[in-house]
Design an enzyme around this catalytic site. Structure first.
Site, PDB file in Angstrom:
ATOM      1  N   ASP A  45      -6.465 -27.602 -30.440  1.00  0.00           N
ATOM      2  CA  ASP A  45      -7.348 -26.457 -30.203  1.00  0.00           C
ATOM      3  C   ASP A  45      -8.119 -26.393 -28.884  1.00  0.00           C
ATOM      4  O   ASP A  45      -7.853 -25.556 -28.016  1.00  0.00           O
ATOM      5  CB  ASP A  45      -8.326 -26.305 -31.383  1.00  0.00           C
ATOM      6  CG  ASP A  45      -8.928 -27.629 -31.881  1.00  0.00           C
ATOM      7  OD1 ASP A  45      -8.873 -28.622 -31.153  1.00  0.00           O
ATOM      8  OD2 ASP A  45      -9.462 -27.649 -33.004  1.00  0.00           O
ATOM      9  N   GLU A  93     -15.895 -21.855 -36.923  1.00  0.00           N
ATOM     10  CA  GLU A  93     -14.971 -21.124 -36.040  1.00  0.00           C
ATOM     11  C   GLU A  93     -14.908 -19.618 -36.285  1.00  0.00           C
ATOM     12  O   GLU A  93     -14.845 -18.832 -35.339  1.00  0.00           O
ATOM     13  CB  GLU A  93     -13.557 -21.727 -36.112  1.00  0.00           C
ATOM     14  CG  GLU A  93     -13.447 -23.125 -35.518  1.00  0.00           C
ATOM     15  CD  GLU A  93     -14.005 -24.206 -36.432  1.00  0.00           C
ATOM     16  OE1 GLU A  93     -14.181 -23.944 -37.647  1.00  0.00           O
ATOM     17  OE2 GLU A  93     -14.279 -25.324 -35.928  1.00  0.00           O
TER      18      GLU A  93
END
Ligand SMILES: *[C@@H]1O[C@H](CO)[C@@H](O)[C@H](O)[C@H]1NC(C)=O
Ligand SMILES: *[C@@H]1O[C@H](CO)[C@@H](O)[C@H](O)[C@H]1NC(C)=O
Ligand SMILES: *[C@@H]1O[C@H](CO)[C@@H](O)[C@H](O)[C@H]1NC(C)=O
Length: 574
Positions: A306, A469
């Site tokens: 990520d 997130e």
């Protein structure tokens, strides 16, 4: 910047000024007549070009909704069925988030002060991050941003006396986690308060972790034994661990004036830029520390991959958009992701997701991780900064899925990941757990009505560990589009967090978001990112877009807002 254009129209009726202007004007007329035709033509052309540039800049400024961070264009989309209590103002919602922060901090202060984590069900504490008080350090800038100055000072008074150069016996420090949480937390706390003791502590962390880079290639090892002042040997390190320390070391270089930190971290980027990849822009997660080759593992925008991609964009922004290497690398990766990793639900055509690929970039895994839900925010930010309007459309569709991962569960909380059918009768096993083969596509029973309605189904891990997130993406999307639907979504998620995860002393991870059993699902854990990120992004979602503006700050992967580099030349060696 273009507002400077108007400054020249500030002429006053002041007589003397006008007089000077007239004499200047007549002198220029004389010069103009003396010029030959060619020079006159050149000047005329130049004049026309400048006028055109100014006019188009003004045009863009006024008419392109993408070109300013709004918060002002508030439209409520008709298809959002809002809850009864949405009459609450932004201010009231912000206060509710602040109250949540106060509650979590108070529990931590009472039962775990100075330790790494409070266990919010039993009121015990743990030191699984080395015992330097990671919750406290990670929370400092959130306290500051929310105006909780008394609490901020409690934290500062403690942390300036912590010795980061000594660890508990036998403990080895995870390099990446320590950088993104503690080093970054201290750097931003310093930039906000200008208390130099915080910078000294940040530098101490930066220094004790430097031995990580002491490898044959300069690709860092994942753990450091700070007592022995050396890294723990490891054959491999993952992409996110090696590639998410650059902003932090760069900021440390800027604030200390010592370019060595930035240079060491930058070396990793240069090596991986050159490394052979299975597909341009896509990096398998495991890097060999001896050869610096990308050896194996998935290609993912979720865990272990990520923030490597995130930091390409963020370093470009941090460099005042001056470093083209990051721009090129980011665009290459995003183009490849869009081509090979984005799919949509066979039941809901609006429901896009980012799956994972195997190390050869050939096999696709139809799994959307909660961790991957930072992607909509990254794409939205990148669309604005790099003028990639298509990315914004994709960002909206991906954020929709991330929201539905919460909205379609019984608790309104989102699980660690959801699964999608590859085709009508194929997909990953519903018992798929972390660590299982994510490419084992099997034959499935036909879809239930619930699955057809949701668009996805659940896997073996349905926990919500208070992750940020999705809220991060909602905050960025709200600031970029001005669409208040994102605030409604964020508020709905916050209400579920309040309802299901709140304990008497703080907030706790929840084991199964599809279960409404309540307190028996609480797992007695509160990660520091709940205070550092989840509550901070919620608070900023309900704050004016100019508060910690995305034009002035770049948020590290743990939501610590760094001021963008003051001058792109301030720390390069000459
Ligand atoms: C909200 O719900 C309550 C009952 O649940 C109701 O009495 C009240 O009128 C509702 N308010 C609005 C603004 O719809
Ligand atoms: C934990 O602390 C809270 C707040 O002080 C208290 O109300 C609660 O009873 C405590 N729980 C346990 C298990 O001690
Ligand atoms: C799902 O979203 C809709 C629309 O926002 C809302 O009415 C509903 O309550 C949500 N469901 C949950 C479980 O939060």
């Amino acid at each position: 910047m273009s507002s400077k254009i108007t400054i020249s129209s500030e002429t006053s009726d002041d007589q003397p000024l006008l007089a000077t202007k007239q004499t200047l004007g007549s002198r220029m007329k004389v010069r103009w007549r003396r010029m030959d035709n060619c020079t006159r033509a050149t000047f005329s052309l130049l004049f026309v070009i400048i006028c055109a540039a100014i006019a188009s800049r003004i045009f863009i400024e006024f008419f392109s909704p993408l070109d300013h961070w709004p918060g002002s264009r508030v439209t409520i989309p008709p298809d959002v069925d809002r809850d009864n209590d949405t009459t609450q103002s932004d201010e009231e919602r912000r206060d509710a988030v602040k109250a949540a922060m106060k509650h979590a901090w108070e529990g931590y202060r009472q039962y775990a002060f100075g330790d790494d984590e409070l266990q919010p069900v039993t009121n015990r504490s743990n030191n699984k991050w080395g015992g330097w008080g990671v919750t406290l350090v990670d929370a400092l800038d959130t306290l500051y941003i929310m105006g909780l100055h008394k609490e901020f000072n409690q934290g500062v008074t403690h942390v300036v006396n912590v010795d980061f150069s000594k660890a508990k016996d036998g403990y080895t420090t995870p390099f990446f986690e320590m950088i993104i949480r503690s080093l970054a937390g201290l750097l931003t706390a310093y930039e906000m308060s200008l208390d130099r003791r915080l910078l000294a502590k940040a530098q101490q962390i930066g220094d004790v972790l430097l031995p990580a880079f002491d490898t044959p290639t300069g690709i860092p090892y994942p753990r450091v034994d700070v007592n022995a002042k050396k890294a723990v040997h490891s054959d491999r390190v993952c992409l996110a661990e090696a590639g998410t320390v650059q902003l932090e070391y760069w900021k440390l270089s800027e604030l200390t004036g010592n370019p060595a930190y930035h240079e060491m971290a930058q070396r990793v980027v240069d090596i991986l830029d050159e490394a052979e990849k299975p597909y341009p822009g896509l990096y398998p997660i495991w890097i060999d520390t001896k050869s610096a080759k990308l050896v194996s593992g998935q290609i993912t925008f979720g865990g272990q991959g990520d923030s490597w991609y995130e930091y390409m964009l963020k370093q470009y922004i941090f460099s005042r958009r001056s470093n083209d290497q990051y721009r090129r690398m980011y665009e290459e990766s995003i183009d490849a992701m869009k081509e090979k990793m984005v799919q949509r639900s066979i039941y809901d055509p609006q429901m896009y997701y980012v799956g994972d690929l195997d190390s050869t970039a050939k096999k696709f895994s139809p799994k959307y991780q909660h961790l991957t839900c930072f992607v909509p925010g990254m794409l939205a930010l990148g669309s604005k900064v790099l003028d990639r309007p298509d990315d914004l459309e994709l960002a909206k569709n991906l954020a929709y899925t991330c929201f539905q991962m919460y909205n379609l569960t019984a608790t309104g909380l989102g699980p660690e990941y959801v699964l999608f059918r590859d085709s009508k009768d194929k997909g990953l096993s519903p018992s798929n757990k972390d660590g299982d083969d994510d490419f084992a596509i099997i034959k499935l029973a036909s879809s239930s009505n619930t699955e057809k309605k949701s668009g996805f189904y659940f896997g073996g891990n349905r926990g919500y560990i208070l992750r940020p997130e999705t809220l991060e993406s909602l905050m960025i999307l709200y600031r970029i589009t001005g669409d208040s639907m994102y605030k409604e979504w964020g508020w709905q998620i916050f209400k579920s967090i309040e309802k299901w995860t709140k304990t008497r002393s703080a907030y706790s991870a929840y084991k199964d978001v599809t279960s409404t059993k309540g307190s028996s699902e609480l797992s007695d854990s509160m990660e520091s990112f709940f205070l550092a990120e989840t509550l901070k992004y919620l608070y900023l979602l309900f704050s004016p877009a100019g508060y910690y503006s995305l034009d002035e700050y770049v948020f590290n992967t743990e939501a610590h807002p760094f001021k963008i580099l003051q001058s792109s030349h301030s720390i390069t060696r000459h």
